[in-house]
Design a protein around this motif. Sequence first.
Motif, PDB file in Angstrom:
ATOM      1  N   LEU A 202      -4.829 -22.513  66.124  1.00 11.79           N
ATOM      2  CA  LEU A 202      -4.374 -21.586  65.456  1.00 11.79           C
ATOM      3  C   LEU A 202      -3.411 -20.037  65.968  1.00 11.79           C
ATOM      4  CD1 LEU A 202      -5.508 -22.948  62.104  1.00 11.79           C
ATOM      5  CD2 LEU A 202      -4.056 -23.900  63.341  1.00 11.79           C
ATOM      6  N   LEU A 203      -5.250 -19.552  65.775  1.00 10.45           N
ATOM      7  CA  LEU A 203      -5.235 -18.033  66.459  1.00 10.45           C
ATOM      8  C   LEU A 203      -3.621 -17.900  67.015  1.00 10.45           C
ATOM      9  CD1 LEU A 203      -5.745 -14.629  65.846  1.00 10.45           C
ATOM     10  CD2 LEU A 203      -7.756 -15.302  67.992  1.00 10.45           C
ATOM     11  N   GLU A 204      -3.809 -18.795  68.692  1.00 15.96           N
ATOM     12  CA  GLU A 204      -3.148 -18.557  69.311  1.00 15.96           C
ATOM     13  C   GLU A 204      -1.475 -19.141  69.544  1.00 15.96           C
ATOM     14  OE1 GLU A 204      -1.816 -17.751  73.621  1.00 15.96           O
ATOM     15  OE2 GLU A 204      -3.793 -17.404  72.522  1.00 15.96           O
ATOM     16  N   VAL A 205      -1.137 -19.532  67.902  1.00 15.88           N
ATOM     17  CA  VAL A 205      -0.278 -19.495  67.636  1.00 15.88           C
ATOM     18  C   VAL A 205       1.063 -18.080  66.903  1.00 15.88           C
ATOM     19  CG1 VAL A 205       1.377 -21.309  65.735  1.00 15.88           C
ATOM     20  CG2 VAL A 205      -0.010 -21.934  67.533  1.00 15.88           C
ATOM     21  N   ALA A 206      -0.037 -17.721  66.420  1.00 14.93           N
ATOM     22  CA  ALA A 206      -0.001 -16.748  65.475  1.00 14.93           C
ATOM     23  C   ALA A 206       0.450 -15.112  66.381  1.00 14.93           C
ATOM     24  CB  ALA A 206      -0.910 -15.941  64.075  1.00 14.93           C
ATOM     25  N   VAL A 207      -0.615 -15.905  67.699  1.00 17.36           N
ATOM     26  CA  VAL A 207      -0.516 -14.244  68.340  1.00 17.36           C
ATOM     27  C   VAL A 207       1.153 -14.803  69.419  1.00 17.36           C
ATOM     28  CG1 VAL A 207      -1.062 -13.362  70.875  1.00 17.36           C
ATOM     29  CG2 VAL A 207      -3.085 -13.798  69.305  1.00 17.36           C
ATOM     30  N   ALA A 208       1.211 -15.944  69.548  1.00 18.88           N
ATOM     31  CA  ALA A 208       2.777 -16.600  70.594  1.00 18.88           C
ATOM     32  C   ALA A 208       4.035 -15.946  69.527  1.00 18.88           C
ATOM     33  CB  ALA A 208       2.734 -17.364  70.031  1.00 18.88           C
ATOM     34  N   MET A 209       4.098 -16.091  68.261  1.00 21.56           N
ATOM     35  CA  MET A 209       5.027 -15.551  67.313  1.00 21.56           C
ATOM     36  C   MET A 209       4.743 -14.497  67.378  1.00 21.56           C
ATOM     37  SD  MET A 209       4.600 -18.210  64.562  1.00 21.56           S
ATOM     38  CE  MET A 209       5.987 -17.636  62.993  1.00 21.56           C
ATOM     39  N   ILE A 210       3.777 -12.846  67.117  1.00 23.62           N
ATOM     40  CA  ILE A 210       3.689 -11.496  66.991  1.00 23.62           C
ATOM     41  C   ILE A 210       4.228 -10.852  68.562  1.00 23.62           C
ATOM     42  CG2 ILE A 210       1.944  -9.593  66.851  1.00 23.62           C
ATOM     43  CD1 ILE A 210       0.196 -12.079  65.148  1.00 23.62           C
ATOM     44  N   GLN A 211       3.270 -11.639  69.697  1.00 22.76           N
ATOM     45  CA  GLN A 211       4.113 -11.220  70.613  1.00 22.76           C
ATOM     46  C   GLN A 211       5.642 -11.112  71.046  1.00 22.76           C
ATOM     47  OE1 GLN A 211       1.663  -9.219  72.520  1.00 22.76           O
ATOM     48  NE2 GLN A 211       0.286  -9.038  71.159  1.00 22.76           N
ATOM     49  N   ALA A 212       5.805 -12.266  70.601  1.00 28.16           N
ATOM     50  CA  ALA A 212       7.922 -12.263  70.649  1.00 28.16           C
ATOM     51  C   ALA A 212       8.434 -10.724  69.286  1.00 28.16           C
ATOM     52  CB  ALA A 212       8.266 -13.289  70.671  1.00 28.16           C
ATOM     53  N   TYR A 213       7.570 -11.341  68.301  1.00 24.54           N
ATOM     54  CA  TYR A 213       8.007  -9.914  67.807  1.00 24.54           C
ATOM     55  C   TYR A 213       7.344  -8.467  68.586  1.00 24.54           C
ATOM     56  CZ  TYR A 213       8.419  -7.011  63.332  1.00 24.54           C
ATOM     57  OH  TYR A 213       8.675  -5.862  61.776  1.00 24.54           O
ATOM     58  N   VAL A 214       6.828  -8.235  68.535  1.00 26.33           N
ATOM     59  CA  VAL A 214       6.336  -7.398  69.049  1.00 26.33           C
ATOM     60  C   VAL A 214       6.947  -6.468  70.117  1.00 26.33           C
ATOM     61  CG1 VAL A 214       4.519  -5.363  70.293  1.00 26.33           C
ATOM     62  CG2 VAL A 214       3.644  -7.277  68.441  1.00 26.33           C
ATOM     63  N   PHE A 215       7.808  -7.828  70.990  1.00 27.18           N
ATOM     64  CA  PHE A 215       8.039  -7.089  72.610  1.00 27.18           C
ATOM     65  C   PHE A 215       9.395  -6.495  72.118  1.00 27.18           C
ATOM     66  CE2 PHE A 215      11.082  -8.268  75.347  1.00 27.18           C
ATOM     67  CZ  PHE A 215      10.864  -7.922  76.473  1.00 27.18           C
ATOM     68  N   VAL A 216      10.397  -7.736  70.900  1.00 22.86           N
ATOM     69  CA  VAL A 216      12.061  -6.885  70.085  1.00 22.86           C
ATOM     70  C   VAL A 216      11.631  -5.361  69.802  1.00 22.86           C
ATOM     71  CG1 VAL A 216      13.796  -7.632  69.259  1.00 22.86           C
ATOM     72  CG2 VAL A 216      12.067  -9.580  70.319  1.00 22.86           C
ATOM     73  N   LEU A 217      10.997  -5.965  68.818  1.00 26.11           N
ATOM     74  CA  LEU A 217      10.411  -4.054  68.463  1.00 26.11           C
ATOM     75  C   LEU A 217      10.357  -3.062  69.015  1.00 26.11           C
ATOM     76  CD1 LEU A 217       9.595  -3.161  64.866  1.00 26.11           C
ATOM     77  CD2 LEU A 217       6.830  -3.077  65.532  1.00 26.11           C
ATOM     78  N   LEU A 218       9.594  -3.288  70.294  1.00 26.95           N
ATOM     79  CA  LEU A 218       9.966  -2.271  71.123  1.00 26.95           C
ATOM     80  C   LEU A 218      10.478  -1.717  71.000  1.00 26.95           C
ATOM     81  CD1 LEU A 218       5.649  -2.196  72.522  1.00 26.95           C
ATOM     82  CD2 LEU A 218       6.640  -0.889  70.973  1.00 26.95           C
ATOM     83  N   LEU A 219      11.872  -2.425  71.741  1.00 18.32           N
ATOM     84  CA  LEU A 219      12.369  -2.404  71.959  1.00 18.32           C
ATOM     85  C   LEU A 219      14.383  -2.044  71.428  1.00 18.32           C
ATOM     86  CD1 LEU A 219      12.992  -5.670  74.303  1.00 18.32           C
ATOM     87  CD2 LEU A 219      12.745  -3.136  75.307  1.00 18.32           C
ATOM     88  N   THR A 220      13.487  -2.046  69.858  1.00 19.92           N
ATOM     89  CA  THR A 220      14.460  -1.625  69.452  1.00 19.92           C
ATOM     90  C   THR A 220      13.803   0.054  68.827  1.00 19.92           C
ATOM     91  OG1 THR A 220      13.094  -2.266  66.790  1.00 19.92           O
ATOM     92  CG2 THR A 220      15.258  -3.783  68.007  1.00 19.92           C
ATOM     93  N   LEU A 221      12.458   0.006  69.624  1.00 23.40           N
ATOM     94  CA  LEU A 221      12.170   1.889  69.022  1.00 23.40           C
ATOM     95  C   LEU A 221      12.508   2.562  69.994  1.00 23.40           C
ATOM     96  CD1 LEU A 221       8.375   1.362  67.599  1.00 23.40           C
ATOM     97  CD2 LEU A 221      10.131   1.487  65.995  1.00 23.40           C
ATOM     98  N   TYR A 222      11.906   1.845  71.679  1.00 21.83           N
ATOM     99  CA  TYR A 222      13.188   2.942  72.535  1.00 21.83           C
ATOM    100  C   TYR A 222      14.720   2.571  72.371  1.00 21.83           C
ATOM    101  CZ  TYR A 222       8.870   1.034  74.987  1.00 21.83           C
ATOM    102  OH  TYR A 222       7.741   0.940  74.451  1.00 21.83           O
ATOM    103  N   LEU A 223      15.591   1.500  71.411  1.00 18.98           N
ATOM    104  CA  LEU A 223      16.803   1.750  71.012  1.00 18.98           C
ATOM    105  C   LEU A 223      17.600   3.279  70.024  1.00 18.98           C
ATOM    106  CD1 LEU A 223      19.710   0.928  71.659  1.00 18.98           C
ATOM    107  CD2 LEU A 223      19.313  -0.967  69.987  1.00 18.98           C
ATOM    108  N   GLN A 224      15.957   3.226  69.178  1.00 12.17           N
ATOM    109  CA  GLN A 224      16.227   4.105  67.950  1.00 12.17           C
ATOM    110  C   GLN A 224      16.282   5.838  68.698  1.00 12.17           C
ATOM    111  OE1 GLN A 224      13.660   3.357  65.365  1.00 12.17           O
ATOM    112  NE2 GLN A 224      13.757   4.911  63.730  1.00 12.17           N
ATOM    113  N   GLU A 225      15.391   5.968  69.247  1.00 17.22           N
ATOM    114  CA  GLU A 225      15.553   7.007  70.544  1.00 17.22           C
ATOM    115  C   GLU A 225      16.815   7.777  70.866  1.00 17.22           C
ATOM    116  OE1 GLU A 225      11.691   7.288  72.419  1.00 17.22           O
ATOM    117  OE2 GLU A 225      10.348   6.851  70.930  1.00 17.22           O
ATOM    118  N   ASN A 226      17.975   6.692  70.712  1.00 19.96           N
ATOM    119  CA  ASN A 226      18.478   6.648  72.129  1.00 19.96           C
ATOM    120  C   ASN A 226      20.044   6.959  71.470  1.00 19.96           C
ATOM    121  OD1 ASN A 226      17.347   7.677  75.460  1.00 19.96           O
ATOM    122  ND2 ASN A 226      16.465   5.704  74.605  1.00 19.96           N
TER     123      ASN A 226
END
Length: 227
Positions: A202-226
């Motif tokens: 169950l924890l790994e299911v949450a990690v699988a979803m959270i890591q995909a969200y974090v990956f895209v979130l960091l990309l949008t933060l990099y985009l926000q700076e530029n």
Amino acid sequence: MTLSFFDQFMSPTFMGVPLIIVALSLPWILYPTPSTRWLSNRMTTLQGWFINRFTQQMFLPLNQSGHKWAILMTSLMMFLITLNMLGLLPYTFTPTTQLSLNMGFAVPLWLATVLIGMRNQPTMALGHLLPEGTPTPLIPFLIIIETFSLLIRPIALGVRLTANLTAGHLLIQLIATAAFVLLPMMPTVAILTAITLFLLTLLEVAVAMIQAYVFVLLLTLYLQENI
């Protein structure tokens, strides 16, 4: 023949054809295609609601020019979530445990955000390399450090996604192996181990979803700076 725990991360092949191609094309087949009808089924409605909520939440801090990336980022997150979730099924392969694939996602998108910043506002983009109010003797060192931190961003994106999924899969396999070994000798301990394995899944299911969200979130933060 003794198999290693890391054999599960090897890219499988069938008759010389790498099955990672099938794994990468499978998510696009699973999602229902939206129709032009006024009324649709529950699955399509739920999918559209989730995508709309995610897009609004993710791109709320960005200005209007950054909204052009909404389709790309939303599609990438749905793609990564599906790959991560399918990799938790038995007898499957998780493509996102391959660092080369994750770097193939991270480097072009990160480089695109940097190039957009250099093209649209080069002064502000270069200004990130030197914080305001820096003492003169520290200027060369800070420029080197900030440049290194900028270049290491795509590596951090790819390694974070790979390491989290690899560690979770390894831990699940270790506990599952311990449960099978302990079952004939100590059934009570084996049952407790199996319960731990279920909670870890169950924890790994949450990690699988959270890591995909974090990956895209960091990309949008990099985009926000530029932008």
